[in-house]
Design a protein around this motif. Structure first.
Motif, PDB file in Angstrom:
ATOM      1  N   ASN A 127       0.600   6.913   1.083  1.00  0.00           N
ATOM      2  CA  ASN A 127      -0.299   6.778   2.227  1.00  0.00           C
ATOM      3  C   ASN A 127      -1.178   5.528   2.104  1.00  0.00           C
ATOM      4  O   ASN A 127      -1.632   4.988   3.114  1.00  0.00           O
ATOM      5  N   LYS A 128      -1.392   5.064   0.879  1.00  0.00           N
ATOM      6  CA  LYS A 128      -2.184   3.849   0.674  1.00  0.00           C
ATOM      7  C   LYS A 128      -1.370   2.601   1.008  1.00  0.00           C
ATOM      8  O   LYS A 128      -1.863   1.675   1.651  1.00  0.00           O
ATOM      9  N   TYR A 129      -0.118   2.575   0.551  1.00  0.00           N
ATOM     10  CA  TYR A 129       0.719   1.378   0.722  1.00  0.00           C
ATOM     11  C   TYR A 129       1.848   1.565   1.733  1.00  0.00           C
ATOM     12  O   TYR A 129       2.601   0.624   1.999  1.00  0.00           O
ATOM     13  N   GLY A 130       1.966   2.773   2.272  1.00  0.00           N
ATOM     14  CA  GLY A 130       3.101   3.090   3.129  1.00  0.00           C
ATOM     15  C   GLY A 130       3.227   2.230   4.370  1.00  0.00           C
ATOM     16  O   GLY A 130       4.340   1.908   4.805  1.00  0.00           O
ATOM     17  N   LEU A 134       6.589   0.209   5.255  1.00  0.00           N
ATOM     18  CA  LEU A 134       7.332   0.394   6.502  1.00  0.00           C
ATOM     19  C   LEU A 134       7.506  -0.931   7.244  1.00  0.00           C
ATOM     20  O   LEU A 134       8.572  -1.209   7.800  1.00  0.00           O
ATOM     21  N   ILE A 135       6.458  -1.749   7.260  1.00  0.00           N
ATOM     22  CA  ILE A 135       6.528  -3.037   7.957  1.00  0.00           C
ATOM     23  C   ILE A 135       7.559  -3.957   7.312  1.00  0.00           C
ATOM     24  O   ILE A 135       8.324  -4.640   7.999  1.00  0.00           O
ATOM     25  N   LEU A 136       7.600  -3.945   5.975  1.00  0.00           N
ATOM     26  CA  LEU A 136       8.476  -4.873   5.251  1.00  0.00           C
ATOM     27  C   LEU A 136       9.827  -4.262   4.868  1.00  0.00           C
ATOM     28  O   LEU A 136      10.642  -4.919   4.225  1.00  0.00           O
ATOM     29  N   LEU A 150      10.147   9.122   3.272  1.00  0.00           N
ATOM     30  CA  LEU A 150       8.957   9.261   2.427  1.00  0.00           C
ATOM     31  C   LEU A 150       7.700   9.439   3.270  1.00  0.00           C
ATOM     32  O   LEU A 150       6.794  10.187   2.890  1.00  0.00           O
ATOM     33  N   ALA A 151       7.645   8.749   4.425  1.00  0.00           N
ATOM     34  CA  ALA A 151       6.486   8.894   5.311  1.00  0.00           C
ATOM     35  C   ALA A 151       6.353  10.338   5.781  1.00  0.00           C
ATOM     36  O   ALA A 151       5.245  10.890   5.844  1.00  0.00           O
ATOM     37  N   LEU A 207       8.053  -9.741  -1.721  1.00  0.00           N
ATOM     38  CA  LEU A 207       7.741 -10.172  -3.078  1.00  0.00           C
ATOM     39  C   LEU A 207       6.245 -10.395  -3.261  1.00  0.00           C
ATOM     40  O   LEU A 207       5.677 -10.069  -4.308  1.00  0.00           O
ATOM     41  N   ILE A 208       5.603 -10.961  -2.237  1.00  0.00           N
ATOM     42  CA  ILE A 208       4.148 -11.138  -2.292  1.00  0.00           C
ATOM     43  C   ILE A 208       3.456  -9.784  -2.394  1.00  0.00           C
ATOM     44  O   ILE A 208       2.547  -9.575  -3.212  1.00  0.00           O
ATOM     45  N   PHE A 209       3.904  -8.851  -1.570  1.00  0.00           N
ATOM     46  CA  PHE A 209       3.322  -7.508  -1.577  1.00  0.00           C
ATOM     47  C   PHE A 209       3.501  -6.838  -2.941  1.00  0.00           C
ATOM     48  O   PHE A 209       2.559  -6.266  -3.501  1.00  0.00           O
ATOM     49  N   MET A 210       4.726  -6.906  -3.500  1.00  0.00           N
ATOM     50  CA  MET A 210       4.991  -6.271  -4.780  1.00  0.00           C
ATOM     51  C   MET A 210       4.168  -6.915  -5.903  1.00  0.00           C
ATOM     52  O   MET A 210       3.666  -6.227  -6.785  1.00  0.00           O
ATOM     53  N   LYS A 211       4.043  -8.243  -5.848  1.00  0.00           N
ATOM     54  CA  LYS A 211       3.292  -8.936  -6.901  1.00  0.00           C
ATOM     55  C   LYS A 211       1.828  -8.538  -6.869  1.00  0.00           C
ATOM     56  O   LYS A 211       1.242  -8.183  -7.900  1.00  0.00           O
ATOM     57  N   LYS A 212       1.227  -8.579  -5.677  1.00  0.00           N
ATOM     58  CA  LYS A 212      -0.199  -8.261  -5.560  1.00  0.00           C
ATOM     59  C   LYS A 212      -0.473  -6.815  -5.925  1.00  0.00           C
ATOM     60  O   LYS A 212      -1.384  -6.495  -6.686  1.00  0.00           O
ATOM     61  N   ASN A 213       0.315  -5.895  -5.382  1.00  0.00           N
ATOM     62  CA  ASN A 213       0.057  -4.484  -5.629  1.00  0.00           C
ATOM     63  C   ASN A 213       0.538  -4.057  -7.001  1.00  0.00           C
ATOM     64  O   ASN A 213       0.025  -3.100  -7.563  1.00  0.00           O
ATOM     65  N   GLY A 214       1.504  -4.786  -7.546  1.00  0.00           N
ATOM     66  CA  GLY A 214       1.928  -4.509  -8.912  1.00  0.00           C
ATOM     67  C   GLY A 214       0.811  -4.815  -9.885  1.00  0.00           C
ATOM     68  O   GLY A 214       0.560  -4.070 -10.826  1.00  0.00           O
ATOM     69  N   ILE A 215       0.086  -5.896  -9.640  1.00  0.00           N
ATOM     70  CA  ILE A 215      -1.061  -6.260 -10.483  1.00  0.00           C
ATOM     71  C   ILE A 215      -2.143  -5.202 -10.380  1.00  0.00           C
ATOM     72  O   ILE A 215      -2.721  -4.785 -11.365  1.00  0.00           O
ATOM     73  N   LYS A 216      -2.370  -4.716  -9.158  1.00  0.00           N
ATOM     74  CA  LYS A 216      -3.402  -3.703  -8.954  1.00  0.00           C
ATOM     75  C   LYS A 216      -3.040  -2.418  -9.679  1.00  0.00           C
ATOM     76  O   LYS A 216      -3.872  -1.772 -10.306  1.00  0.00           O
TER      77      LYS A 216
END
Length: 220
Positions: A127-130, A134-136, A150-151, A207-216
């Motif tokens: 629910n935080k990243y969904g 979905l957009i990507l 999953l949604a 990839l940008i999304f995964m990198k940023k949220n992977g760090i978080k």
């Protein structure tokens, strides 16, 4: 996190298995689809449109070449009708996956894990990243169906689901359908360029999304 990854892998395995079965059995090939579309081109557009909706809906259960179908729809029935019918087909598949999972997803999760904390974590995480997922999701084959399921499983509100799904899907199908409408069977380059361009853009954003949220997630 582990339960979410496990659920994604299981769904991906199911969709991949159906894709391989269809591919190697030769039941329905791209050439078969082209021939069927060409045969129905002389019929009223709603007949071919209905077939397009059906093929894209079936993609929820049996993986089919979605992008190819959208391109062929644009070529055979034109941009406007292609957008209309492909939207109906893609939405019917995602809508069904969402509501089936919303109704039965908890039973499946209970079989995957008896840890209520894990299930709660999975729900909160999706629910935080969904919305972004979905957009990507069009960046990866089968991910749109997986993310829709999953949604529903994570009880994302339908308004939120539909908003995110539309943001990711409508621009995608418009670009692909238009490319198909200006292509020719003996000159498919517009469709090829569009397919490569859209895939690159979605992958880059993913990839940008995964990198940023992977760090978080690692810092959490």
């Amino acid at each position: 996190m582990k339960l979410l990854i496990k659920s994604i892998l299981i769904l991906a395995t199911i969709f991949t298995t159906t894709l391989l079965i269809i591919k190697f059995s030769g039941v329905l090939t791209v050439e078969d689809i082209k021939e069927i579309f060409a045969t129905l081109k002389s019929q009223p557009s709603y007949i071919l449109g209905g077939l397009i909706v059906l093929l894209l809906f079936v993609d929820l259960f049996i993986a089919v070449p979605t992008m190819t179908i959208i391109i062929l729809a644009g070529y055979f029935i034109g941009f406007e009708l292609a957008v209309f019918y492909t939207f109906l087909g893609l939405f019917s598949a995602s809508f069904t996956g969402y509501f089936l999972s919303r109704k039965h997803g908890k039973k499946i999760l209970d079989k995957l894990s008896s840890d209520e904390e894990q299930k709660l974590e999975m729900t909160e995480l999706f629910n935080k990243y969904g919305v972004l997922v979905l957009i990507l999701s069009r960046a990866v084959p089968m991910l749109p169906e997986i993310s829709s399921c999953l949604a529903g499983t994570c009880k994302m509100s339908f308004k939120r689901f539909f908003f995110a799904w539309s943001l990711g899907t409508i621009p995608y199908l418009c670009v692909i359908a238009y490319a198909g409408s200006i292509s020719k069977l003996d000159d498919p380059m517009p469709a090829i360029y569009a397919a490569l361009g859209v895939t690159f853009v979605f992958w880059f954003l993913w990839l940008i999304f995964m990198k940023k949220n992977g760090i978080k997630l690692r810092n959490k």
